[in-house]
Design a protein around this motif. Structure first.
Motif, mmCIF file in Angstrom:
data_model
loop_
_atom_site.group_PDB
_atom_site.id
_atom_site.type_symbol
_atom_site.label_atom_id
_atom_site.label_comp_id
_atom_site.label_asym_id
_atom_site.label_seq_id
_atom_site.Cartn_x
_atom_site.Cartn_y
_atom_site.Cartn_z
ATOM 1 N N GLN A 116 0.845 -1.179 0.000
ATOM 2 C CA GLN A 116 0.000 0.000 0.000
ATOM 3 C C GLN A 116 0.889 1.242 0.000
ATOM 4 O O GLN A 116 1.801 1.358 0.801
ATOM 5 C CB GLN A 116 -0.898 0.015 1.243
ATOM 6 N N VAL A 117 0.632 2.145 -0.919
ATOM 7 C CA VAL A 117 1.401 3.380 -1.025
ATOM 8 C C VAL A 117 0.623 4.510 -0.371
ATOM 9 O O VAL A 117 -0.585 4.645 -0.590
ATOM 10 C CB VAL A 117 1.674 3.720 -2.502
ATOM 11 N N GLN A 118 1.313 5.306 0.417
ATOM 12 C CA GLN A 118 0.682 6.478 1.028
ATOM 13 C C GLN A 118 1.237 7.743 0.404
ATOM 14 O O GLN A 118 2.449 7.841 0.149
ATOM 15 C CB GLN A 118 0.924 6.484 2.532
ATOM 16 N N LEU A 119 0.345 8.679 0.167
ATOM 17 C CA LEU A 119 0.699 9.979 -0.376
ATOM 18 C C LEU A 119 0.217 11.052 0.590
ATOM 19 O O LEU A 119 -0.947 11.026 1.007
ATOM 20 C CB LEU A 119 0.051 10.182 -1.750
ATOM 21 N N VAL A 120 1.097 11.976 0.936
ATOM 22 C CA VAL A 120 0.743 13.027 1.888
ATOM 23 C C VAL A 120 1.053 14.380 1.272
ATOM 24 O O VAL A 120 2.219 14.682 0.978
ATOM 25 C CB VAL A 120 1.514 12.858 3.212
ATOM 26 N N GLU A 121 0.008 15.183 1.094
ATOM 27 C CA GLU A 121 0.182 16.511 0.513
ATOM 28 C C GLU A 121 0.434 17.550 1.603
ATOM 29 O O GLU A 121 0.012 17.386 2.755
ATOM 30 C CB GLU A 121 -1.075 16.945 -0.270
ATOM 31 N N SER A 122 1.084 18.611 1.214
ATOM 32 C CA SER A 122 1.281 19.759 2.095
ATOM 33 C C SER A 122 1.468 20.996 1.236
ATOM 34 O O SER A 122 1.689 20.890 0.022
ATOM 35 C CB SER A 122 2.484 19.547 3.009
ATOM 36 N N GLY A 123 1.364 22.158 1.882
ATOM 37 C CA GLY A 123 1.646 23.401 1.178
ATOM 38 C C GLY A 123 0.436 24.221 0.795
ATOM 39 O O GLY A 123 0.591 25.331 0.269
#
Length: 115
Positions: free
Chosen positions: A1-8
């Motif tokens: 399972q791949v996790q993606l975390v956005e910011s900004g």
């Protein structure tokens, strides 16, 4: 399972700039493609910008010349530089990645452009 975390994401005045980042839990050397999508209230989720494994990019017509997608494979990171922001850019922005032809999404980051 791949996790993606956005910011900004955040609040910015029209004409301003923001840089979104997306941190991936897997190596982006092995991606099929990665991209940024956005969804405004009442609207469908739409493609903003996309970059393929080979480095080809494409943009929505509405952001061409203002937004730039890039990646740093050493950091497993995807970026979206957004300049000359307009009120109509207000939306939740989602990072997307395709590994082994499976789609993964981040939780989204809110971008609000005020006049």
């Amino acid at each position: 399972q791949v996790q993606l975390v956005e910011s900004g994401g955040g609040l910015v005045q029209a004409g301003g700039s923001l840089r979104l980042s997306c941190a991936a839990s897997a190596s982006i050397f092995t991606i099929n493609a990665m991209g940024w999508y956005r969804q405004a209230p009442g609207n469908k989720r739409e493609l903003v910008a996309r970059i393929t494994f080979g480095g080809s990019t494409n943009y929505a017509d509405s952001v061409k010349g203002r937004f730039t997608i890039s990646r740093d494979s050493t950091k497993n990171a995807l970026y979206l530089q957004m300049n000359s922001l307009k009120r109509e850019d207000t939306a939740v922005y989602y990072c997307n990645g395709i590994w082994n032809y499976h789609n993964y999404w981040g939780q989204g980051t809110q971008v609000t452009v005020s006049s």
